[in-house]
Design an enzyme around this catalytic site. Structure first.
Site, short mmCIF file in Angstrom:
data_model
loop_
_atom_site.label_atom_id
_atom_site.label_comp_id
_atom_site.label_asym_id
_atom_site.label_seq_id
_atom_site.Cartn_x
_atom_site.Cartn_y
_atom_site.Cartn_z
N GLU A 54 27.11 -17.86 -15.61
CA GLU A 54 26.03 -17.44 -16.51
C GLU A 54 26.43 -16.13 -17.16
OE1 GLU A 54 21.57 -15.50 -16.10
OE2 GLU A 54 22.13 -17.10 -14.71
N GLU A 100 19.30 -8.81 -22.33
CA GLU A 100 18.33 -8.92 -21.24
C GLU A 100 17.78 -7.55 -20.90
OE1 GLU A 100 17.89 -11.30 -17.03
OE2 GLU A 100 19.81 -10.30 -17.44
#
Length: 405
Positions: free
Chosen positions: A211, A216
């Site tokens: 990932e 974020e």
């Protein structure tokens, strides 16, 4: 150049002393050679300047193209670039500038949502207080919108109070890639206490396929965080920014294993996330993935490289990335499979909920518990719908490039 010319003079004087005729011939040859070197140097310098000064192309109307098994969403007109075509732009001097990267997928304008799958389920991944909804429900409830300017909006439900989860959006590309260049041009991202938005890629059978979190953060953060999550065996070689040759800072473990929270790097830019990002006109995030490593850059709206705007991206000209994970300490081919590309906005959950009472991160000098006067994230989210008016994405485009072969 001075050293070369000085050496030439010495050679000419040496031969003049012993043989005037030979010296004349040699001096003539060396002079011609010097001239050729100067011409080549000047040409190379001009080419380099042409690349750096690649001009911006105007946006053109949308057209939906299909190339083989891949769906490509790209611009029509003389500036169009499709899969397999040569990506070329014009420099300020009129010299064509090319890039090894070729556009294979673009999402923008009225066709933006083509090629994505909407998740229609509760957030079982990060246990957030949201229900992701299908495309029809999202459109009917005004959670998605294509504006008159052609920008794309994805919202969180703002009903005053809810007894369970709030509605939100999670979309995943249908196409997957195990290498390439991702470019996100965003104007606005979700922000505010309780929010946890992300733009990321994910391999199959998580965490087996790896990932990559490109954008974020949570709450009122102002600095973007990029993070890898993998199986055991992938790591950062150091926690030192200078040793890693990055502009960001390692803020979590150097071990990228998913069970430990991954290995995160925070951007040094205080306008790379949240309200600060939105107030600054947004910007561009880029990520390269190949066998040598994974790199992430952020560019403010006023500093987007012209080669990106022209559709001829040249990462070698972008300077030091804020995040970089290299293959010597993480075998990229082993830990990262074919990546889907994902947007989502969740609320509370494993991260935003767990740091509700924390303070000290850039932009989050005061905890959400203190700022809102509510002791836990879930209670705040369920009873303060108006607080999520800014919990939306507004995007210009998502583009994915690859180097053929």
């Amino acid at each position: 150049m001075f050293f070369f010319c000085h050496s030439l003079l010495c050679v000419c004087l040496f031969f003049s002393f012993f043989n005037p005729i030979s010296a004349s011939n040699i001096a003539s040859r060396l002079a011609r050679r010097t001239s050729r070197h100067v011409q080549r140097f000047t040409k190379d310098l001009n080419v380099a300047l042409d690349v750096v000064l690649a001009s911006r192309e105007k946006l053109q109307p949308q057209v939906h193209l299909t190339t083989g098994s891949q769906t490509v969403f790209c611009k029509s007109g003389s500036g169009a670039t499709s899969a397999g075509a040569s990506a070329a732009g014009s420099s300020s001097t009129g010299v064509a500038v090319s890039s090894p990267y070729k556009l294979v997928e673009e999402h923008s304008g009225s066709d933006f949502f083509n090629g994505w799958t909407f998740t229609d389920a509760a957030d079982v991944t990060t246990h957030g207080l949201v229900n992701y909804v299908d495309q029809g429900t999202a459109s009917a409830n005004n959670l998605t919108e294509i504006t008159s300017d052609g920008t794309v909006i994805m919202r969180v439900e703002t009903t005053a109070t809810v007894t369970g989860n709030r509605q939100s959006i999670r979309i995943t590309t249908n196409n997957v890639y195990n290498s390439g260049l991702w470019i996100l041009d965003a104007i606005h991202m979700p922000t505010g206490c309780g929010t946890w938005p992300a733009f990321w890629t994910n391999g199959p059978n998580w965490p087996d396929g790896g990932e990559i979190d490109i954008v974020e953060g949570v709450g009122d953060n102002t600095n973007d965080q990029a993070t890898l999550h993998t199986l055991e065996g992938c790591s950062l070689a150091s926690s030192s920014s200078s040793a890693l040759d990055i502009t960001g800072s390692v803020i979590t473990s150097t071990d990228c294993v998913s069970t430990g929270g991954g290995c995160g790097i925070r951007s040094s830019s205080t306008v790379s996330y949240g309200a600060a990002f939105n107030g600054n006109g947004g910007g561009v995030f880029t990520m390269t993935l190949n066998s040598s490593g994974i790199a992430v850059w952020f560019f403010e709206r006023s500093a987007i490289p012209s080669d990106i705007t022209a559709g001829t991206p040249l990462p070698a000209l972008w300077g030091t990335p804020f995040a970089w994970w290299s293959s010597p300490s993480c075998n990229i081919t082993e830990f990262f499979g074919y990546q889907s590309t994902i947007f989502d906005t969740t609320l509370c959950g494993d991260l935003a909920g767990s740091v509700w009472a924390d303070a000290g991160a850039p932009g989050q000098e005061q905890s959400c518990a203190t700022r809102t006067g509510v002791s836990d994230c879930n209670t705040f989210v369920q009873n303060n719908g108006a607080a999520f008016q800014d919990a939306y994405w507004e995007l210009n485009s998502v583009k994915i490039y690859q180097i053929p072969g």
